[in-house]
Design an enzyme around this catalytic site. Structure first.
Site, short mmCIF file in Angstrom:
data_model
loop_
_atom_site.label_atom_id
_atom_site.label_comp_id
_atom_site.label_asym_id
_atom_site.label_seq_id
_atom_site.Cartn_x
_atom_site.Cartn_y
_atom_site.Cartn_z
N GLU A 47 0.83 -1.21 0.00
CA GLU A 47 0.00 0.00 0.00
C GLU A 47 0.86 1.26 0.00
O GLU A 47 0.58 2.22 -0.70
CB GLU A 47 -0.94 0.03 1.21
N HIS A 48 1.93 1.26 0.79
CA HIS A 48 2.71 2.48 0.97
C HIS A 48 4.11 2.43 0.35
O HIS A 48 4.79 3.44 0.32
CB HIS A 48 2.84 2.80 2.46
N ALA A 49 4.55 1.28 -0.11
CA ALA A 49 5.87 1.15 -0.71
C ALA A 49 5.72 0.82 -2.20
O ALA A 49 4.66 0.40 -2.64
CB ALA A 49 6.67 0.08 0.03
#
Length: 146
Positions: A47-49
């Protein structure tokens, strides 16, 4: 070939304390180092990387011989992506942004074969079933999903 057991799920069911870490480094060397660090689980944070399906598969391959359970956080709760991740060998997911009962039910159905769910039957092409080398994969896979 035997069905891989989901040690993370088994730990949750036994109330065993498990220690883990989040991986936001989209690099095979980093994955191997983290997998050999002795943690019970490692979460690949899609999701964030900057992970995509192929880079997640590379991480799974790099981590496969080290004993840590691998969880994946996909970028979103998309049934198509969930099914691809499961075919790639993921057994445990942390799906972000689930806000309704209906969304949760759809994600759960995406993790199981019919008649319980909507996971597509493509075991001959799936890393998860070792390309149909795991005896009874179709019947046993749902028990190991988390």
């Amino acid at each position: 070939m035997e069905m891989p057991k989901n040690k993370f799920k088994a730990g949750l069911q036994s109330d065993k304390v498990q220690y883990g870490l989040w991986n936001g480094i989209a690099d095979g060397y980093a994955a191997e180092i983290l997998a050999g660090s002795g943690f019970d689980w490692i979460l690949i944070d899609g999701e964030h990387a900057p992970f995509d399906l192929r880079s997640i598969i590379l991480q799974l391959q790099a981590m496969s011989n080290h004993g840590s359970s691998v969880l994946v956080r996909p970028p979103k709760g998309d049934p198509v992506l969930i099914k691809q991740l499961l075919d790639a060998g993921v057994q445990s997911l942390l799906v972000p942004m689930i806000d309704t009962k209906e969304q949760a039910e759809l994600m759960a159905k995406s993790m199981h074969y019919p008649p319980k769910g909507i996971r597509g039957v493509g075991t001959a092409l799936a890393r998860a079933s070792q390309w149909n080398r795991i005896d009874g994969y179709f019947d046993k896979a749902g028990d190991e999903m988390c």
